[in-house]
Write a protein that holds these residues in place. Structure first.
Motif, short mmCIF file in Angstrom:
data_model
loop_
_atom_site.label_atom_id
_atom_site.label_comp_id
_atom_site.label_asym_id
_atom_site.label_seq_id
_atom_site.Cartn_x
_atom_site.Cartn_y
_atom_site.Cartn_z
N GLU A 1 -72.29 61.57 -18.79
CA GLU A 1 -72.75 61.41 -17.41
C GLU A 1 -71.58 62.67 -16.88
O GLU A 1 -71.53 62.94 -15.39
CB GLU A 1 -70.92 59.90 -17.27
N GLY A 2 -71.09 63.19 -17.65
CA GLY A 2 -69.79 64.78 -17.82
C GLY A 2 -68.52 64.24 -17.17
O GLY A 2 -68.52 65.00 -16.41
N LEU A 3 -68.36 63.92 -17.53
CA LEU A 3 -66.60 63.24 -17.56
C LEU A 3 -65.92 63.95 -18.64
O LEU A 3 -66.86 63.72 -19.58
CB LEU A 3 -67.00 61.85 -17.56
N SER A 4 -65.06 64.46 -18.26
CA SER A 4 -63.96 65.52 -18.46
C SER A 4 -62.16 64.72 -18.49
O SER A 4 -62.38 64.80 -16.99
CB SER A 4 -63.93 66.32 -18.66
N THR A 5 -61.69 64.26 -18.62
CA THR A 5 -60.34 63.48 -18.48
C THR A 5 -59.13 64.53 -17.94
O THR A 5 -58.44 64.70 -17.88
CB THR A 5 -59.63 62.68 -19.31
N GLU A 6 -59.46 65.94 -18.20
CA GLU A 6 -58.66 67.59 -18.22
C GLU A 6 -59.18 67.52 -16.63
O GLU A 6 -59.72 67.97 -16.14
CB GLU A 6 -59.70 68.27 -18.80
N GLY A 7 -57.54 67.29 -16.35
CA GLY A 7 -57.18 67.28 -14.87
C GLY A 7 -57.51 65.71 -14.37
O GLY A 7 -58.06 65.02 -14.29
N ALA A 8 -56.67 65.46 -13.10
CA ALA A 8 -56.28 63.85 -12.73
C ALA A 8 -57.71 63.68 -12.04
O ALA A 8 -57.76 62.81 -11.63
CB ALA A 8 -55.06 64.67 -11.61
N MET A 9 -58.73 65.02 -11.49
CA MET A 9 -59.83 63.90 -10.65
C MET A 9 -61.01 64.01 -11.99
O MET A 9 -61.52 63.30 -11.80
CB MET A 9 -60.14 66.03 -10.28
N GLY A 10 -60.95 64.37 -13.05
CA GLY A 10 -61.55 63.76 -14.31
C GLY A 10 -60.73 62.39 -14.56
O GLY A 10 -61.89 61.72 -14.67
N ARG A 11 -59.73 62.01 -14.31
CA ARG A 11 -59.55 60.68 -14.72
C ARG A 11 -59.70 59.81 -13.87
O ARG A 11 -60.21 58.74 -13.69
CB ARG A 11 -58.08 60.75 -15.30
N ALA A 12 -59.45 60.50 -12.25
CA ALA A 12 -59.78 59.58 -11.87
C ALA A 12 -61.45 58.93 -11.27
O ALA A 12 -61.62 57.40 -11.25
CB ALA A 12 -59.84 60.15 -10.00
N MET A 13 -62.70 60.07 -12.03
CA MET A 13 -63.78 59.92 -12.03
C MET A 13 -64.38 59.33 -13.64
O MET A 13 -65.05 57.88 -13.48
CB MET A 13 -64.54 60.88 -12.20
N LEU A 14 -63.59 58.85 -14.12
CA LEU A 14 -63.77 58.63 -14.95
C LEU A 14 -63.17 56.62 -15.04
O LEU A 14 -64.05 55.66 -15.19
CB LEU A 14 -63.18 58.50 -16.12
N THR A 15 -62.40 56.54 -14.34
CA THR A 15 -61.89 54.97 -13.81
C THR A 15 -63.56 55.24 -12.62
O THR A 15 -63.58 53.41 -12.60
CB THR A 15 -60.87 55.09 -12.86
N ILE A 16 -63.68 55.48 -12.18
CA ILE A 16 -64.55 54.53 -10.93
C ILE A 16 -66.62 55.16 -11.86
O ILE A 16 -67.36 53.30 -11.66
CB ILE A 16 -65.42 55.77 -9.90
N MET A 17 -66.73 55.94 -12.54
CA MET A 17 -67.72 55.89 -13.54
C MET A 17 -67.52 54.10 -14.68
O MET A 17 -68.39 53.43 -14.73
CB MET A 17 -67.65 56.92 -14.46
N ALA A 18 -66.37 54.28 -15.07
CA ALA A 18 -65.98 52.77 -15.62
C ALA A 18 -66.42 51.51 -15.14
O ALA A 18 -67.02 50.71 -15.83
CB ALA A 18 -65.25 52.80 -16.10
N ALA A 19 -65.90 51.96 -13.47
CA ALA A 19 -66.00 50.11 -13.02
C ALA A 19 -67.75 49.83 -12.83
O ALA A 19 -68.19 49.46 -12.59
CB ALA A 19 -65.71 50.38 -11.80
N PHE A 20 -68.26 51.09 -12.38
CA PHE A 20 -69.90 51.43 -11.81
C PHE A 20 -70.53 50.80 -13.77
O PHE A 20 -71.50 49.98 -13.79
CB PHE A 20 -70.24 52.57 -11.72
N ALA A 21 -69.93 51.05 -14.53
CA ALA A 21 -71.45 50.70 -15.60
C ALA A 21 -70.94 49.66 -16.04
O ALA A 21 -72.03 48.25 -16.63
CB ALA A 21 -70.71 51.71 -16.66
N GLN A 22 -69.46 49.19 -16.08
CA GLN A 22 -69.37 47.09 -15.09
C GLN A 22 -69.92 46.69 -15.31
O GLN A 22 -70.53 45.35 -15.63
CB GLN A 22 -67.92 47.15 -15.89
N LEU A 23 -70.08 47.07 -13.59
CA LEU A 23 -70.89 45.81 -12.50
C LEU A 23 -72.57 46.44 -13.33
O LEU A 23 -72.67 44.92 -12.69
CB LEU A 23 -70.15 46.87 -11.30
#
Length: 188
Positions: free
Chosen positions: A94-116
């Protein structure tokens, strides 16, 4: 800083090599792998060992987000724990990284879509099975042995043959013979 990888396959028959190759290409110094561990299963000993091994400044890297957990809450709990310990998280696919606030926000969104996505697939599967059952079709593999085999098994049994002898003659397992004979008794 060390890149530490985590890989998981749901069944013991699956091969984690694709994940290992990607993690090693991303610079993982060590890869922890759970075999036969469903993401929904909280008993993932290698994940626990991996989390214990990580130190501040390390980066936990997975091949795909769903390797870390099967639901949003679980993934976010692990990532929050890592963040509190000063450990970053990266998902290669997914090209996600939690290095930075935007990365953590994107991770939350991607995890929600993966569960959906998993939830929708499950709903469709259950609906398909319900339609098939309503039309008289059952899931699973079709029986390998039919009424002819059952009749032969009964005939041999009546002649006093043992289940292993019948199995050898009919080229089937002893368990199949017992099943055929039990089905015959149950239907009588």
């Amino acid at each position: 800083m060390a890149i530490i990888g985590y890989a998981r396959v749901s069944t013991a028959e699956q091969d984690p090599q694709l994940q290992h190759d990607a993690l090693e290409a991303a610079g993982a110094l060590r890869v922890f792998t759970d075999h036969g561990a469903s993401g929904a299963n909280t008993e993932r000993p290698q994940l626990a060992a991996c989390l214990d091994h990580l130190r501040a400044g390390d980066v936990l890297t997975v091949w795909k987000l769903d390797r870390l957990g099967r639901n949003t809450a679980d993934v976010l709990r692990v990532v929050d724990d890592l963040h509190e310990r000063g450990i970053d998280f990266r998902s290669l696919t997914e090209g996600l990284s939690t290095e930075g606030a935007m990365g953590r926000a994107m991770l939350t969104i991607m995890a929600a879509f993966a569960q959906l996505e998993r939830d929708v697939i499950r709903e469709r599967t259950m609906a398909g099975l319900a339609v098939a059952a309503a039309n008289g079709r059952l899931g699973g593999r079709r029986p390998k042995f039919d009424a002819t085999h059952a009749a032969k098994a009964r005939e041999y049994r009546a002649k006093g043959m043992s289940a292993p002898e019948i199995a050898k003659l009919l080229e089937m397992s002893r368990a199949s013979v017992y099943r055929l004979l039990a089905d015959t008794v149950a239907r009588s």
